[in-house]
Design a protein around this motif. Structure first.
Motif, short mmCIF file in Angstrom:
data_model
loop_
_atom_site.label_atom_id
_atom_site.label_comp_id
_atom_site.label_asym_id
_atom_site.label_seq_id
_atom_site.Cartn_x
_atom_site.Cartn_y
_atom_site.Cartn_z
N PHE A 140 -17.78 -3.79 -11.21
CA PHE A 140 -18.94 -3.70 -10.47
C PHE A 140 -18.63 -2.93 -8.91
O PHE A 140 -19.75 -2.76 -8.54
N HIS A 141 -17.46 -2.29 -9.00
CA HIS A 141 -17.28 -1.30 -7.98
C HIS A 141 -16.01 -0.65 -8.31
O HIS A 141 -15.03 -1.34 -9.00
N ASN A 142 -15.79 0.51 -7.94
CA ASN A 142 -14.57 1.22 -7.96
C ASN A 142 -14.21 1.70 -6.60
O ASN A 142 -13.79 2.79 -6.23
N LYS A 143 -13.66 0.80 -6.06
CA LYS A 143 -13.17 1.04 -4.64
C LYS A 143 -11.64 0.32 -4.51
O LYS A 143 -11.34 -0.53 -4.89
N PRO A 144 -10.83 1.05 -3.70
CA PRO A 144 -9.50 0.41 -3.51
C PRO A 144 -9.25 -0.92 -2.92
O PRO A 144 -10.17 -1.09 -1.96
N VAL A 145 -8.41 -1.56 -3.30
CA VAL A 145 -8.23 -2.99 -2.68
C VAL A 145 -6.58 -2.79 -2.55
O VAL A 145 -5.79 -2.48 -3.22
N GLY A 146 -6.32 -3.59 -1.26
CA GLY A 146 -5.02 -3.55 -1.00
C GLY A 146 -4.45 -4.69 -0.16
O GLY A 146 -5.45 -5.40 0.37
N LEU A 147 -3.20 -5.10 -0.16
CA LEU A 147 -2.81 -6.31 0.43
C LEU A 147 -1.51 -5.58 1.56
O LEU A 147 -0.50 -5.11 1.15
N LEU A 148 -1.74 -6.24 2.80
CA LEU A 148 -0.49 -5.91 3.56
C LEU A 148 0.29 -7.15 3.54
O LEU A 148 -0.12 -8.27 4.02
N ASN A 149 1.52 -7.04 2.92
CA ASN A 149 2.68 -8.04 2.85
C ASN A 149 3.32 -8.26 4.03
O ASN A 149 4.53 -7.69 4.19
N ILE A 150 2.81 -8.61 5.14
CA ILE A 150 3.46 -8.79 6.59
C ILE A 150 4.66 -9.81 6.55
O ILE A 150 4.25 -11.11 6.18
N ASP A 151 5.79 -9.44 6.62
CA ASP A 151 7.00 -10.30 6.72
C ASP A 151 7.11 -11.25 5.53
O ASP A 151 7.45 -12.52 5.48
N GLY A 152 6.54 -10.86 4.32
CA GLY A 152 6.83 -11.44 3.02
C GLY A 152 5.79 -12.36 2.90
O GLY A 152 5.76 -13.36 1.93
N TYR A 153 4.65 -12.55 3.66
CA TYR A 153 3.64 -13.57 3.54
C TYR A 153 3.33 -13.91 2.13
O TYR A 153 2.98 -14.86 1.72
N TYR A 154 2.86 -12.84 1.36
CA TYR A 154 2.38 -12.63 0.20
C TYR A 154 3.42 -12.53 -1.15
O TYR A 154 2.98 -12.37 -2.41
N ASP A 155 4.75 -12.82 -0.79
CA ASP A 155 5.74 -12.48 -1.85
C ASP A 155 5.65 -13.57 -3.01
O ASP A 155 5.36 -13.06 -4.42
#
Length: 194
Positions: free
Chosen positions: A125-140
């Motif tokens: 449905f879209h072709n846009k970049p998606v990113g995750l900022l994993n600050i201090d391991g929050y999203y580990d």
């Protein structure tokens, strides 16, 4: 690329790391001439990010449903505040008006927004970049879980790779600007049918 949508918490979280990351992301956005699109709140990480972008002379579009204007304290000190009727309308407007998406730490709403925009990319449905900022391991643990879903055959590696993970906002934005989102087979098939 002109506008980046940022999903993040309406709470500040524990400690100063998440607010510091919002401040660093604000610097990175403004120095690259990128406009911020976000959920419109004046509190938490959301409010800190928007205020930091505005203080640096950047441009900010907030999008908030009418029902949340009082609860999340809608920010009327933005370049533009769009008040919409529903959460669905809010998310659609944020997606339509943005050229890329980043998730800072947040709660249920941030998770839901991130996974919806990733699903939309997976479905073409879209072709846009998606990113995750994993600050201090929050999203580990989330990153480990996504890798586990690939190992278990419930997520394709090419779809897992749609989510770019970095700890540094500047590195992530430079990645967005230098490497466009990958063209998935479904995207190529959809656009060829238009």
């Amino acid at each position: 690329m002109k506008k980046i949508c940022v999903y993040c918490g309406s709470s500040s979280g524990k400690g100063d790391a998440y607010l510091a990351a919002a401040d660093k992301l604000a610097d990175a956005l403004v120095s690259r001439g990128l406009e911020l699109v976000y959920g419109g709140a004046s509190i938490g990480i959301m409010g800190a990010l928007a205020s930091a972008v505005m203080e640096r002379g950047g441009s900010v579009i907030g999008i908030m449903p009418q029902a949340l204007m009082r609860r999340e304290i809608g920010n009327d000190h933005l370049t533009e505040l769009q008040v919409v009727d529903s959460m669905h309308e809010r998310k659609a407007a944020m997606a339509d008006q943005s050229d890329g998406f980043i998730a800072l730490p947040g709660g249920m709403g941030t998770f839901e927004e991130l996974f919806e925009i990733l699903t939309w990319a997976q479905l073409g449905f879209h072709n846009k970049p998606v990113g995750l900022l994993n600050i201090d391991g929050y999203y580990d643990h989330l990153i480990q879980f996504l890798d586990h879903t690939v190992e278990q055959g419930l997520l394709r590696q090419q779809h897992r790779d749609l989510l770019r993970v970095q700890q540094d906002p500047e590195t992530l934005l430079d990645n967005f600007l230098s490497e466009p989102a990958p063209l998935l087979d479904i995207w190529i098939e959809r656009t060829s049918q238009l």
